[in-house]
Every structure is written in C-alpha cells, then in structure tokens.
Design an enzyme around this catalytic site. Structure first.
Site, PDB file in Angstrom:
ATOM      1  CD  GLU A  62      -1.328  -2.401   2.083  1.00  0.00           C
ATOM      2  OE1 GLU A  62      -2.021  -3.053   2.724  1.00  0.00           O
ATOM      3  OE2 GLU A  62       0.154  -2.472   2.113  1.00  0.00           O
ATOM      4  NE  ARG A 197      23.819 -20.873   3.495  1.00  0.00           N
ATOM      5  CZ  ARG A 197      25.019 -21.358   3.801  1.00  0.00           C
ATOM      6  NH1 ARG A 197      25.903 -20.568   4.239  1.00  0.00           N
ATOM      7  NH2 ARG A 197      25.174 -22.574   3.617  1.00  0.00           N
ATOM      8  CB  THR A 209      25.454 -30.553   8.782  1.00  0.00           C
ATOM      9  OG1 THR A 209      24.377 -31.509   8.356  1.00  0.00           O
ATOM     10  CG2 THR A 209      25.841 -29.731   7.748  1.00  0.00           C
ATOM     11  CD  GLU A 279      22.518 -24.615   3.660  1.00  0.00           C
ATOM     12  OE1 GLU A 279      23.243 -24.875   2.832  1.00  0.00           O
ATOM     13  OE2 GLU A 279      21.610 -23.641   3.413  1.00  0.00           O
TER      14      GLU A 279
END
Length: 365
Positions: A62, A197, A209, A279
């Site tokens: 808007e 990211r 990981t 991730e």
C-alpha cells in the site's frame, strides 16, 4: 462494524483491479512477510498507481502504491479506491502503519481481499473506518488466502515461515559414499542459495552436518564477501560442537539441544525470528518434512549420479503412494524452475489441502 462492509458489493473495475493486485503480489518473495499487492483506481475505475511488497524491511504494498501515486489533493483522494490483497496493517514496525498512511492521504474507499486477524497488525480496517473511509472486505478473499496459505499457517501456529534448502544429485544424494559433498552443485546454485540465506533470519543445521562439513552458515554476496545482514546460525542436536567449529566463530549462533523441529521453531519464535532456513542435513530435513513444518523448498539438482552415499531425505513414514506429501511449483518471486549453469533449481511449496481452501484464518504482517 461502522463504515465497513463484509463481502463486496464491488464493480467490475474493482474485480479486475484486485486480480491485478494478486498478480503483483506474486512478484514479492516469500519469507518473514506475506505476499501482498495493491492497486489504486481513479473515479472511472482506471488503475493510476500500484505496488507490491518486495521483502522484509521494504515498503508495504500500500505504501509503495501511495508513493507511485504521488501528491494529490484531499478532494482528488476522496474519489480514489485502493485495492489490497490483505487488510492494511495497523502496526508500526520497520515500516509505518499502512492504514494510517492511507487515512492521511484521504483515499475514499479501500477494498481488501483477506482480513488480518492477529494482534500484531490487525485492526487496520477499523482505523480506516474511524477516519471515514468506506471499507469493504472479502473481494477474491479465497484466492488471497491460498496465495499465502503456508505463511498464514505459520503465523497461526506462532512459528517462523520455514524454507528448506536441498542440493542433490540426480539420484537424490547429498554426499558420496565416502562422505564428500563439496561441491555437488555448481557456483551458480551456491550463489543463488546465498541470496536465500541473506533474507532469512536464521539458518538451521544439525550437529551431523557440523561434524561432517564444518560449515560457516553465513550469507555471502556474489563477490564472496559477507552479506551486510547475517542470519542467526542455529545448530540443532545434543552433541557438543567440536573445538574451533566455524559455526561458532562469534556470538551470533545458538545451539538448541533437541531433535524436535517444533521445539526449534518455538525457540526461534521466542527470539522474534519470523523466517528460518534449514540448511542440513538429511536427518534435519526429514524431521521437518515429516512434521509438515516446511513451507517452501529450494531444490538444487546437479546433473550427476552418485549411486551410493547419503540420501537427501530419509524415511517419512509414507507406506503407500496415497500417503505421499504433495508439493507444487511456486512462481512467487521468479520462475519456479530455472537453469543455473549446469544445475536446475526448483522452487516448491506444499500443495494446499481442503483445510487451506476452506480456512477462515487470516494473516498478519
């Protein structure tokens, strides 16, 4: 409610204007904020200004439409109609209240598709009504809610909108048999994923990981430098981080000692985070997918076969084809599929179910 009408009487021009507003909303990017478009019509029903929300921290749709409209007299403004795909917000966050800005301009009529039903930003229609604006809600409301169905669900559950990043081989592997995974995809895919990211507020990875790849979990520019705004680095799991882990290079990280994805998102919500990105690795991705807590997927597909190694996703408890989780291509913010060097990237969102199509829940900004 005085000054407000639920369910339009509206003109054909307003119908077409709202259709345009929905098209414009799709130019925005998914994440912390919903996709919203706005169109301003003159007294003849001709569009004279428009805008859409381009991402967290930028002008709302808007406000963008008002900027494009430019200065008008109060008499001119009174003959204008604004169409918005979501009720103009009432709150003042990184941007001001859209409802107050519209009222100050003197626009005579506002038609919005979906009502904002939460405490954070709801009530904009009441502000407009008190200012003497003719307010109508519900024009193409079902379409507006479907456009943001996962974002609305995330807000209703008081959790961040959650993106999943997957970079895999043609046979769905994220690492070779010896554990090597850098790099399955090419430079173009990695550059693109860093753009995702950079607009996320948190990046989640599991301890597996961290031990296997020692990722930094930072956002970088195409030039390879650190992005100006860095997401919170989140490690999910019980194992102690290894000494010198790149993810713990400074204080802008946290370890959440749980394997429960809902608990992770609750903790992030308590920190004021509205957009999280998963991730890695496969166990984390599987847990979030199994819990139906993935709101969009960015799938980077490299043209290679590995034959053995780690799968991108594990057992989801699907025993028969009828139980499969269904996703659909998502063109919000750009094409749902594109070529990046030799890789293909797909942008996907969960297929809306009957509850999404019939839902009366609304969103907020």
């Amino acid at each position: 409610m005085s000054g407000q009408t639920v369910g339009p009487p509206t003109s054909r021009a307003e119908q077409e204007g709202m259709e345009l507003a929905l098209e414009l909303a799709c130019r925005g990017i998914r994440g912390a904020n919903p996709l919203v478009g706005a169109v301003i019509l003159d007294e003849t029903g001709r569009p004279v200004a428009s805008g859409w929300h381009r991402g967290a921290g930028t002008a709302h749709a808007e406000a963008a439409a008002l900027d494009e409209l430019g200065p008008v007299t109060s008499e001119q403004a009174s003959r204008l109609t604004m169409l918005a795909t979501l009720e103009p917000c009432s709150h003042r966050g990184r941007t001001g209240s859209c409802a107050e800005a519209i009222a100050a301009t003197g626009i005579g009529r506002v038609v919005h598709a979906a009502t904002d039903g939460t405490a954070r930003a709801g009530g904009g229609a009441e502000i407009l009504s008190r200012a003497g604006v003719d307010v109508v809600s519900g024009l193409l409301g079902a379409e507006a809610r479907l456009l943001n169905h996962r974002w609305i669900g995330a807000r209703a559950a008081d959790r961040p909108f959650t993106s999943l990043h997957l970079a895999q081989s043609l046979d769905g592997r994220i690492a070779a048999a010896d554990g090597t995974s850098q790099w399955i995809t090419g430079a173009g895919s990695r550059e693109h994923s860093h753009l995702i990211r950079a607009r996320s507020e948190a990046i989640i990875a599991g301890t597996g990981t961290i031990f296997a790849d020692d990722p930094r979990l930072t956002a970088r520019t195409p030039a390879g430098t650190a992005a100006p705004r860095q997401p919170l680095r989140v490690v999910m799991g019980h194992r102690e981080l290894p000494g010198g882990a790149a993810v713990a290079a400074d204080d802008h990280h946290v370890q959440l000692r749980t394997h429960d994805p809902a608990a992770v998102l609750a903790a992030l919500s308590a920190r004021g985070i509205d957009h999280a990105m998963i991730e890695g690795g496969a166990s984390i991705a599987t847990a979030f997918l199994a819990a139906d807590l993935v709101d969009e997927i960015w799938l980077y597909q490299a043209p290679i076969f590995l034959g053995a190694g780690r799968h991108a996703v594990g057992d989801l408890g699907v025993g028969t084809l009828a139980e499969a989780g269904h996703f659909r291509f998502d063109d919000a913010g750009g094409p749902a599929h594109q070529l990046l060097g030799s890789d293909v990237v797909l942008h996907l969102e969960p297929q809306p179910g009957p509850a999404d199509r019939a839902s009366e829940h609304e969103g907020t900004r």
